[in-house]
Design a protein around this motif. Structure first.
Motif, PDB file in Angstrom:
ATOM      1  N   ASP A   1       0.847  -1.182   0.000  1.00 44.82           N
ATOM      2  CA  ASP A   1       0.000   0.000   0.000  1.00 44.82           C
ATOM      3  C   ASP A   1       0.888   1.239   0.000  1.00 44.82           C
ATOM      4  OD1 ASP A   1       1.005   0.072   2.579  1.00 44.82           O
ATOM      5  OD2 ASP A   1      -0.845  -0.647   3.510  1.00 44.82           O
ATOM      6  N   SER A   2       0.279   2.399   0.166  1.00 43.98           N
ATOM      7  CA  SER A   2       1.057   3.639   0.112  1.00 43.98           C
ATOM      8  C   SER A   2       2.114   3.691   1.209  1.00 43.98           C
ATOM      9  CB  SER A   2       0.124   4.848   0.220  1.00 43.98           C
ATOM     10  OG  SER A   2      -0.627   4.796   1.426  1.00 43.98           O
ATOM     11  N   GLU A   3       1.812   3.099   2.359  1.00 49.07           N
ATOM     12  CA  GLU A   3       2.793   3.061   3.442  1.00 49.07           C
ATOM     13  C   GLU A   3       3.983   2.189   3.052  1.00 49.07           C
ATOM     14  OE1 GLU A   3       3.024   2.141   8.258  1.00 49.07           O
ATOM     15  OE2 GLU A   3       1.104   2.060   7.196  1.00 49.07           O
ATOM     16  N   THR A   4       3.684   1.074   2.384  1.00 47.43           N
ATOM     17  CA  THR A   4       4.763   0.215   1.887  1.00 47.43           C
ATOM     18  C   THR A   4       5.651   0.976   0.918  1.00 47.43           C
ATOM     19  OG1 THR A   4       3.274  -1.697   2.018  1.00 47.43           O
ATOM     20  CG2 THR A   4       5.307  -1.968   0.755  1.00 47.43           C
ATOM     21  N   LEU A   5       5.026   1.687  -0.003  1.00 47.69           N
ATOM     22  CA  LEU A   5       5.788   2.411  -1.019  1.00 47.69           C
ATOM     23  C   LEU A   5       6.710   3.442  -0.382  1.00 47.69           C
ATOM     24  CD1 LEU A   5       6.345   2.942  -4.011  1.00 47.69           C
ATOM     25  CD2 LEU A   5       4.467   4.612  -3.972  1.00 47.69           C
ATOM     26  N   ARG A   6       6.202   4.197   0.582  1.00 49.62           N
ATOM     27  CA  ARG A   6       7.045   5.196   1.255  1.00 49.62           C
ATOM     28  C   ARG A   6       8.236   4.530   1.933  1.00 49.62           C
ATOM     29  NH1 ARG A   6       2.030   7.424   2.753  1.00 49.62           N
ATOM     30  NH2 ARG A   6       2.174   6.409   4.796  1.00 49.62           N
ATOM     31  N   ALA A   7       7.973   3.410   2.591  1.00 50.68           N
ATOM     32  CA  ALA A   7       9.049   2.720   3.304  1.00 50.68           C
ATOM     33  C   ALA A   7      10.073   2.133   2.333  1.00 50.68           C
ATOM     34  CB  ALA A   7       8.464   1.618   4.186  1.00 50.68           C
ATOM     35  N   VAL A   8       9.598   1.560   1.235  1.00 54.91           N
ATOM     36  CA  VAL A   8      10.517   0.965   0.259  1.00 54.91           C
ATOM     37  C   VAL A   8      11.370   2.043  -0.400  1.00 54.91           C
ATOM     38  CG1 VAL A   8      10.674  -0.293  -1.925  1.00 54.91           C
ATOM     39  CG2 VAL A   8       9.087  -1.065  -0.166  1.00 54.91           C
ATOM     40  N   LEU A   9      10.759   3.179  -0.725  1.00 59.04           N
ATOM     41  CA  LEU A   9      11.526   4.266  -1.332  1.00 59.04           C
ATOM     42  C   LEU A   9      12.547   4.832  -0.345  1.00 59.04           C
ATOM     43  CD1 LEU A   9       8.738   6.144  -3.325  1.00 59.04           C
ATOM     44  CD2 LEU A   9      10.560   4.697  -4.242  1.00 59.04           C
ATOM     45  N   THR A  10      12.158   4.948   0.914  1.00 57.48           N
ATOM     46  CA  THR A  10      13.086   5.440   1.934  1.00 57.48           C
ATOM     47  C   THR A  10      14.231   4.465   2.150  1.00 57.48           C
ATOM     48  OG1 THR A  10      11.318   6.645   3.064  1.00 57.48           O
ATOM     49  CG2 THR A  10      13.301   6.157   4.346  1.00 57.48           C
ATOM     50  N   HIS A  11      13.902   3.177   2.145  1.00 57.46           N
ATOM     51  CA  HIS A  11      14.902   2.135   2.395  1.00 57.46           C
ATOM     52  C   HIS A  11      15.250   1.394   1.104  1.00 57.46           C
ATOM     53  CE1 HIS A  11      15.051   2.365   6.805  1.00 57.46           C
ATOM     54  NE2 HIS A  11      13.789   2.731   6.716  1.00 57.46           N
ATOM     55  N   ARG A  12      15.286   2.133   0.032  1.00 58.84           N
ATOM     56  CA  ARG A  12      15.566   1.550  -1.283  1.00 58.84           C
ATOM     57  C   ARG A  12      16.862   0.739  -1.282  1.00 58.84           C
ATOM     58  NH1 ARG A  12      14.819   3.854  -6.771  1.00 58.84           N
ATOM     59  NH2 ARG A  12      16.457   3.058  -8.144  1.00 58.84           N
ATOM     60  N   PHE A  13      17.933   1.315  -0.739  1.00 57.37           N
ATOM     61  CA  PHE A  13      19.218   0.626  -0.750  1.00 57.37           C
ATOM     62  C   PHE A  13      19.194  -0.607   0.156  1.00 57.37           C
ATOM     63  CE2 PHE A  13      20.869   5.122  -1.581  1.00 57.37           C
ATOM     64  CZ  PHE A  13      20.737   4.961  -2.946  1.00 57.37           C
ATOM     65  N   HIS A  14      18.457  -0.506   1.249  1.00 55.27           N
ATOM     66  CA  HIS A  14      18.286  -1.656   2.136  1.00 55.27           C
ATOM     67  C   HIS A  14      17.570  -2.781   1.390  1.00 55.27           C
ATOM     68  CE1 HIS A  14      17.257  -3.024   6.502  1.00 55.27           C
ATOM     69  NE2 HIS A  14      17.381  -4.052   5.702  1.00 55.27           N
ATOM     70  N   ALA A  15      16.506  -2.418   0.665  1.00 55.44           N
ATOM     71  CA  ALA A  15      15.738  -3.417  -0.081  1.00 55.44           C
ATOM     72  C   ALA A  15      16.592  -4.096  -1.144  1.00 55.44           C
ATOM     73  CB  ALA A  15      14.513  -2.758  -0.720  1.00 55.44           C
ATOM     74  N   LEU A  16      17.416  -3.322  -1.834  1.00 52.73           N
ATOM     75  CA  LEU A  16      18.268  -3.897  -2.877  1.00 52.73           C
ATOM     76  C   LEU A  16      19.367  -4.774  -2.279  1.00 52.73           C
ATOM     77  CD1 LEU A  16      18.592  -0.809  -5.240  1.00 52.73           C
ATOM     78  CD2 LEU A  16      17.203  -2.865  -5.587  1.00 52.73           C
ATOM     79  N   THR A  17      19.876  -4.378  -1.125  1.00 57.78           N
ATOM     80  CA  THR A  17      20.878  -5.203  -0.448  1.00 57.78           C
ATOM     81  C   THR A  17      20.279  -6.535  -0.037  1.00 57.78           C
ATOM     82  OG1 THR A  17      21.961  -3.220   0.393  1.00 57.78           O
ATOM     83  CG2 THR A  17      22.512  -5.291   1.468  1.00 57.78           C
ATOM     84  N   ASP A  18      19.085  -6.484   0.550  1.00 54.21           N
ATOM     85  CA  ASP A  18      18.411  -7.723   0.944  1.00 54.21           C
ATOM     86  C   ASP A  18      18.131  -8.605  -0.271  1.00 54.21           C
ATOM     87  OD1 ASP A  18      18.478  -7.055   3.575  1.00 54.21           O
ATOM     88  OD2 ASP A  18      16.357  -6.517   3.743  1.00 54.21           O
ATOM     89  N   TYR A  19      17.786  -7.977  -1.380  1.00 60.20           N
ATOM     90  CA  TYR A  19      17.502  -8.771  -2.581  1.00 60.20           C
ATOM     91  C   TYR A  19      18.748  -9.534  -3.022  1.00 60.20           C
ATOM     92  CZ  TYR A  19      15.293 -10.127  -6.948  1.00 60.20           C
ATOM     93  OH  TYR A  19      14.749 -10.877  -7.964  1.00 60.20           O
ATOM     94  N   TYR A  20      19.867  -8.875  -2.977  1.00 61.21           N
ATOM     95  CA  TYR A  20      21.118  -9.540  -3.362  1.00 61.21           C
ATOM     96  C   TYR A  20      21.450 -10.682  -2.402  1.00 61.21           C
ATOM     97  CZ  TYR A  20      26.155 -10.240  -3.871  1.00 61.21           C
ATOM     98  OH  TYR A  20      27.397 -10.796  -4.017  1.00 61.21           O
ATOM     99  N   ARG A  21      21.329 -10.410  -1.114  1.00 62.53           N
ATOM    100  CA  ARG A  21      21.738 -11.401  -0.117  1.00 62.53           C
ATOM    101  C   ARG A  21      20.724 -12.525   0.051  1.00 62.53           C
ATOM    102  NH1 ARG A  21      23.860  -7.125   4.560  1.00 62.53           N
ATOM    103  NH2 ARG A  21      25.724  -6.435   3.435  1.00 62.53           N
TER     104      ARG A  21
END
Length: 396
Positions: free
Chosen positions: A267-287
């Motif tokens: 939802d919109s809350e998810t989107l805000r969090a993912v955009l804020t933690h974009r680099f965190h999300a990409l790091t987790d995706y790699y690992r």
């Protein structure tokens, strides 16, 4: 008279021993480091913390006295580094100039950028412009180190020249060379930021916390650089002490990440969090997705994942962005030989495209579609990642 002069130049006014001079040198060089990391960097360049006027002016004076750096110039060069990182316009990127040049000649690269009035005017806004800045600090920057040389000789005699020389080399080596050079070349990464920044050590004690360079690039405006439990940022410790004395006010720190239960679609809350933690999300995706997939497919082929060159394995984290043409071709061959790896790499590219969408409503639709397809992919690690990603939230 002559004997008195000889004694003065041999011992100075304080007649200090080697141990006392070593302690003095440690204290003054660390004060210089703190002036750079706390005042120039975290306060002036990124507005992560404000200091009481007396503390702020002390840092400004000390930076002038021990480095000859002008606040507006330093801030402008650093802000441009962030704005144009790893491009031809980056004032000191090892990717552009090479690690040897940045490490050994980083101060020269800084001076070239600092003397560019266009850079200063565009990126140096909001820095001090009071009488003393205009008439002393900015007008006569070299007067600071000259005064320091005289004081050093007065205190310690000829030994003072050696102490002064080390002080003059301190920031050019540790900041311009070590952090700007090795901090984009060697170390570990907590976040897959859109650059090559690294953390040189989890314990930021010697260079005021600047060792945690990747953390800083992930959250530039954060006054705190240590972002994992085992990391230490001595600069943050000093800030907290000053804050307890009401001499500092923390304005920004890196936001934490929450994961909500029972979320069916982003939802919109998810989107805000993912955009804020974009680099965190990409790091987790790699690992959590790419590397487990690579290991599984290697095992199925009776191969060892270590047979894949480390540089290629790391390149999977950013789509091979920093590889040359030959390296990208080798990475593509690696991906094409492994169908599941190819799928998760494609999903990563699509996730990036979803996050790059400028229109929030469309970005949310794209993210929702990505999650649906990831959950329907039949790839367990990708499904688990999607289940966590859709539950991202910022703390209330």
């Amino acid at each position: 008279m002559f004997d008195s002069l000889l004694n003065f130049f041999a011992h100075g006014l304080v007649n200090a021993g080697l141990g006392s001079m070593a302690i003095y040198l440690l204290v003054v060089t660390q004060l210089t480091i703190l002036s750079v990391t706390l005042y120039l960097h975290r306060s002036q360049a990124h507005r992560g913390v404000d200091f009481h006027p007396l503390i702020a002016h002390f840092f400004r004076f000390w930076a002038w006295l021990t480095t000859a750096m002008v606040t507006k110039q330093w801030v402008a060069v650093h802000r441009k580094h962030h704005a144009r990182v790893e491009t031809a316009d980056d004032p000191h990127s090892p990717m552009v100039f090479g690690i040897k040049r940045v490490f050994w000649q980083g101060v020269e690269l800084y001076r070239v950028a600092a003397n560019d009035k266009a850079i200063e005017e565009k990126y140096g806004r909001g820095t001090p412009d009071d009488w003393i800045e205009r008439h002393l600090y900015a007008r006569f920057p070299d007067a600071g180190p000259t005064l320091l040389a005289l004081l050093s000789v007065a205190l310690f005699g000829f030994w003072g020249l050696a102490i002064w020389a080390i002080q003059m080399l301190w920031i050019p080596f540790w900041a311009a060379g070590f952090v700007n050079g090795l901090g984009h070349y060697w170390g570990y990464r907590n976040f897959e930021s859109a650059d090559t920044s690294t953390n040189l050590s989890p314990w930021g004690l010697w260079i005021g916390g600047e060792e945690l360079h990747n953390n800083h690039h992930a959250f530039p405006s954060s006054a705190k650089f240590a972002l994992r439990k085992f990391e230490v940022d001595i600069g943050w410790v000093v800030i907290r002490c000053l804050q307890a004395l009401r001499l500092a006010k923390v304005l920004r720190v890196a936001p934490s990440l929450d994961v909500r239960p029972n979320v069916h679609l982003p939802d919109s809350e998810t989107l805000r969090a993912v955009l804020t933690h974009r680099f965190h999300a990409l790091t987790d995706y790699y690992r959590q997705v790419i590397m487990p997939t690579l290991r599984d497919e290697a095992a199925q082929a009776s191969e060892c994942v270590r047979g894949v060159p480390a540089k290629l394995r790391r390149a999977l984290a950013d789509g091979g962005r920093w590889l040359d043409g030959e390296g990208r071709a080798r990475m593509q061959t690696l991906i094409e030989r492994r169908p599941t790896l190819r799928t998760v790499v494609e999903f990563r590219a699509r996730l990036l495209a979803a996050l790059d969408q400028r229109v929030p409503e469309q970005a949310l639709k794209n993210l929702q579609q990505w999650v649906r397809e990831a959950e329907a992919s039949g790839i367990s690690v990708l499904q688990q990642y999607a289940a966590r990603l859709k539950a991202y939230a910022l703390p209330a």
